[in-house]
Write an enzyme that holds these catalytic residues in place. Structure first.
Site, PDB file in Angstrom:
ATOM      1  N   GLU A 204      -0.758   9.592   4.490  1.00 50.14           N
ATOM      2  CA  GLU A 204      -1.125   8.259   5.018  1.00 50.14           C
ATOM      3  C   GLU A 204      -0.262   7.167   4.382  1.00 50.14           C
ATOM      4  O   GLU A 204      -0.301   6.709   3.385  1.00 50.14           O
ATOM      5  CB  GLU A 204      -2.728   7.970   4.342  1.00 50.14           C
ATOM      6  CG  GLU A 204      -3.472   9.183   5.142  1.00 50.14           C
ATOM      7  CD  GLU A 204      -4.023   8.762   6.507  1.00 50.14           C
ATOM      8  OE1 GLU A 204      -3.770   7.757   6.952  1.00 50.14           O
ATOM      9  OE2 GLU A 204      -4.408   9.912   7.307  1.00 50.14           O
ATOM     10  N   CYS A 238      -2.986  -1.658   3.744  1.00 57.46           N
ATOM     11  CA  CYS A 238      -2.063  -0.891   4.758  1.00 57.46           C
ATOM     12  C   CYS A 238      -2.065  -1.220   6.001  1.00 57.46           C
ATOM     13  O   CYS A 238      -1.092  -1.300   6.900  1.00 57.46           O
ATOM     14  CB  CYS A 238      -2.123   0.515   4.348  1.00 57.46           C
ATOM     15  SG  CYS A 238      -3.661   1.031   4.823  1.00 57.46           S
TER      16      CYS A 238
HETATM   17  P1  NAD Z   1       3.461   4.421  -3.784  1.00 56.75           P
HETATM   18  O1  NAD Z   1       3.937   5.184  -2.855  1.00 56.75           O
HETATM   19  O2  NAD Z   1       4.192   3.365  -4.902  1.00 56.75           O
HETATM   20  O3  NAD Z   1       2.220   4.925  -4.607  1.00 56.75           O
HETATM   21  C1  NAD Z   1       1.194   6.086  -4.324  1.00 56.75           C
HETATM   22  C2  NAD Z   1       0.974   7.136  -5.397  1.00 56.75           C
HETATM   23  O4  NAD Z   1       2.085   8.001  -5.379  1.00 56.75           O
HETATM   24  C3  NAD Z   1       0.676   6.688  -6.839  1.00 56.75           C
HETATM   25  O5  NAD Z   1      -0.619   7.436  -7.239  1.00 56.75           O
HETATM   26  C4  NAD Z   1       1.873   6.826  -7.589  1.00 56.75           C
HETATM   27  O6  NAD Z   1       1.600   7.098  -9.204  1.00 56.75           O
HETATM   28  C5  NAD Z   1       2.598   7.818  -6.912  1.00 56.75           C
HETATM   29  N1  NAD Z   1       3.750   7.937  -7.258  1.00 56.75           N
HETATM   30  C6  NAD Z   1       4.649   6.748  -7.021  1.00 56.75           C
HETATM   31  N2  NAD Z   1       6.028   7.191  -7.091  1.00 56.75           N
HETATM   32  C7  NAD Z   1       5.926   8.381  -7.236  1.00 56.75           C
HETATM   33  C8  NAD Z   1       7.157   9.192  -7.523  1.00 56.75           C
HETATM   34  N3  NAD Z   1       8.492   9.001  -7.303  1.00 56.75           N
HETATM   35  N4  NAD Z   1       6.892  10.637  -7.538  1.00 56.75           N
HETATM   36  C9  NAD Z   1       5.669  11.041  -7.315  1.00 56.75           C
HETATM   37  N5  NAD Z   1       4.572  10.085  -7.132  1.00 56.75           N
HETATM   38  C10 NAD Z   1       4.757   8.856  -6.851  1.00 56.75           C
HETATM   39  O7  NAD Z   1       2.240   3.485  -2.981  1.00 56.75           O
HETATM   40  P2  NAD Z   1       1.526   1.976  -3.609  1.00 56.75           P
HETATM   41  O8  NAD Z   1       2.383   1.044  -4.083  1.00 56.75           O
HETATM   42  O9  NAD Z   1       0.653   2.482  -4.484  1.00 56.75           O
HETATM   43  O10 NAD Z   1       0.877   1.833  -2.117  1.00 56.75           O
HETATM   44  C11 NAD Z   1       1.151   0.688  -1.265  1.00 56.75           C
HETATM   45  C12 NAD Z   1       1.823   1.715  -0.182  1.00 56.75           C
HETATM   46  O11 NAD Z   1       0.818   2.511   0.386  1.00 56.75           O
HETATM   47  C13 NAD Z   1       1.985   0.656   0.931  1.00 56.75           C
HETATM   48  O12 NAD Z   1       3.230   1.166   1.764  1.00 56.75           O
HETATM   49  C14 NAD Z   1       0.785   0.922   1.914  1.00 56.75           C
HETATM   50  O13 NAD Z   1       1.021   0.508   3.169  1.00 56.75           O
HETATM   51  C15 NAD Z   1       0.491   2.508   1.709  1.00 56.75           C
HETATM   52  N6  NAD Z   1      -0.750   2.473   1.955  1.00 56.75           N
HETATM   53  C16 NAD Z   1      -1.308   3.250   3.268  1.00 56.75           C
HETATM   54  C17 NAD Z   1      -2.554   3.643   3.495  1.00 56.75           C
HETATM   55  C18 NAD Z   1      -3.050   4.360   4.625  1.00 56.75           C
HETATM   56  O14 NAD Z   1      -4.105   4.707   4.596  1.00 56.75           O
HETATM   57  N7  NAD Z   1      -2.161   4.751   5.492  1.00 56.75           N
HETATM   58  C19 NAD Z   1      -3.594   2.884   2.528  1.00 56.75           C
HETATM   59  C20 NAD Z   1      -3.075   2.179   1.475  1.00 56.75           C
HETATM   60  C21 NAD Z   1      -1.697   1.927   1.344  1.00 56.75           C
END
Ligand code: NAD
Length: 448
Positions: A204, A238
């Site tokens: 997602e 998002c």
């Molecule tokens: P992110 O991808 O930085 O982090 C998400 C999760 O991944 C966190 O739990 C984090 O600990 C983990 N993570 C981060 N870097 C990692 C790595 N290198 N390896 C493994 N795990 C890792 O996202 P964010 O900043 O928390 O959220 C914002 C993003 O999420 C935006 O792009 C937004 O559009 C998207 N989002 C999508 C939805 C949806 O339903 N489609 C909902 C909310 C947010």
């Protein structure tokens, strides 16, 4: 812990529908008990008002649990399907099976809802789960951890707190499904890692969701619905409308209406308003302040570093190549671009976004844009609300994700469809067996 979860799954307890229904009921009660703590944590992490927390985090979860409890028996029922005549005498059916031990990784922007919503699907489908909330919303992550630890045995559902390193070590383990919500960049890393063990993933992700306003739209109403969807959670959503593309001749009317409605929603200075959320951290705050330089600030533009708040901001004279148009904004900055002819729009929107919004009363424009732009889901004449119904699957396409959930789709997402053909023994048509001599003609007649 994972070994214990595997053992528990193999015991068959989670397969019982009564057990799943009880677990959903227990979860619902636990959330009720922890409601005040959750609201306090969301205030601490994101400055969310109680109203927004209930509207977009807690209320949605109650609705999902209620829906799953109401329909679970029907969803788990064996589904009979037809069988082609060549297989006579047979019956065919599909059994919905749990996948096993699943991993849920969540982001920080709706830190409660986006962690618990997939968990509801995992429970409904009869899995065990390891849940990893975001480290960037630590207060909410901690409340979720305490609530789950108090409610479920760790061999059934277990919350792991930690950052990137923790997630990476979780990814070293073998799960039966990974449900990831987060950025497109990290989504690609998760998919890559999961591919090594052929673990299926639901991704997602995000992206730049456009919002189109044409000359036939009800402009004051459009402005109200856009401003609500954009500035909810200070734009850290998002599915928030990332930017507007409006028909050139209505730009002034639209921006005037936006100004009016922003003043009405947050009279005076929004950064002073207790109900207006803050930016998650300094890094994002500074990124957003830089993005404001991509155009002329027509409305707002105030950034208070000590509070990490940025007022609802509308940018005009923004070029398609400016930095605000290169990345997902994820903050309260709304660029307004314009178009003259409808066929310019698909060229501005290049990557399949998660959402798409159109404000129009023209059936023809609606048909043209829905036909010509790939996107996950969206609304005509509203923003965001397509995700608040359990009857619509929610998910992206291409760059914005793989798979979907909400309502029955959450159950499907964590289930395997096991297909069974059951043959009758009272008749055995010999046609398929060797030797094949002189049988081909007959086979062709059957399979033409
Ligand atoms: P992110 O991808 O930085 O982090 C998400 C999760 O991944 C966190 O739990 C984090 O600990 C983990 N993570 C981060 N870097 C990692 C790595 N290198 N390896 C493994 N795990 C890792 O996202 P964010 O900043 O928390 O959220 C914002 C993003 O999420 C935006 O792009 C937004 O559009 C998207 N989002 C999508 C939805 C949806 O339903 N489609 C909902 C909310 C947010």
């Amino acid at each position: 812990m994972l070994r214990e979860q595997r053992k528990f799954f193999q015991s068959g307890v989670t397969r019982q529908v009564a057990f799943r229904l009880a677990a959903l009921a227990i979860l619902q009660k636990a959330i009720k008990r922890w409601e005040a703590e959750i609201i306090r944590a969301l205030k601490k992490d994101l400055g969310k008002s109680e109203f927004e927390s209930y509207e977009t985090e807690i209320g949605l979860i109650y609705e999902e649990i209620r829906f799953a409890r109401r329909h679970l028996r029907g969803w788990t029922r064996i589904k009979r399907v037809k069988t082609p005549l060549v297989q006579f005498p047979s019956r065919s059916y599909i059994r919905k099976e749990p996948l096993g031990n699943v991993l849920i990784i969540a982001p920080w922007n709706y830190p409660f809802q986006l962690t618990v919503s997939p968990l509801i699907g995992a429970i409904a489908a009869g899995n065990t789960a390891v849940v990893k909330p975001s480290e960037l919303s630590p207060a909410t992550a901690e409340v979720i951890e305490k609530m789950i630890a108090e409610t479920f045995e760790p061999h059934y559902i277990h919350v792991v707190l930690g950052g990137i390193r923790t997630t990476q070590s979780l990814l070293e383990q073998k799960f039966d499904h990974i449900f990831f919500t987060g950025s497109t960049r990290v989504g690609a890393l998760i998919a890559q890692k999961a591919a090594q063990t052929l673990t299926p993933v639901t991704l997602e992700l995000g992206g730049k969701s456009p919002c189109i306003v044409d000359e036939t739209a009800d402009i004051p109403l459009a402005a109200r619905r856009i401003a609500w969807g954009k500035f909810l959670n200070a734009g850290q959503t998002c599915v928030a409308p990332d930017y507007i593309i409006c028909q050139e001749k209505v730009q002034k009317t639209l921006t005037d209406a936006l100004k009016k409605v922003i003043d009405e929603f947050w009279p005076g200075d929004a950064t002073e308003n207790e109900d207006y959320p803050k930016i998650i951290n300094t890094q994002h705050f500074e990124r957003l302040v830089r993005l404001m330089e991509s155009g002329n600030i027509l409305i707002g533009g105030k950034a208070d570093e000590s509070k990490r708040k940025i007022s609802p901001t509308v940018l005009v004279d923004v070029s398609k190549d400016s930095s605000v148009m290169q990345e997902e904004i994820f903050g309260p900055i709304l660029p307004v671009l314009t178009y003259r002819k409808l066929d310019e729009i698909p060229r501005i929107i290049n990557n399949a976004p998660l959402s798409f919004y159109l404000f129009s009363t023209s059936k023809e424009n609606e048909e043209y844009l829905l036909n010509n732009i790939p996107f996950g889901g969206g609304c005509v004449n509203d923003t965001i609300v397509h995700l608040s119904t359990p009857y619509l699957p929610f998910g992206g396409v291409g760059q914005s994700g793989t798979g979907s959930y909400h309502g029955k789709k959450s159950f499907d997402c964590f289930s395997h469809e096991k297909s069974i053909l059951k043959k009758g023994n009272w008749l055995d048509i010999r046609l398929r067996y060797p030797p094949y001599a002189r049988k081909l003609k007959m086979l062709k007649r059957f399979l033409h």
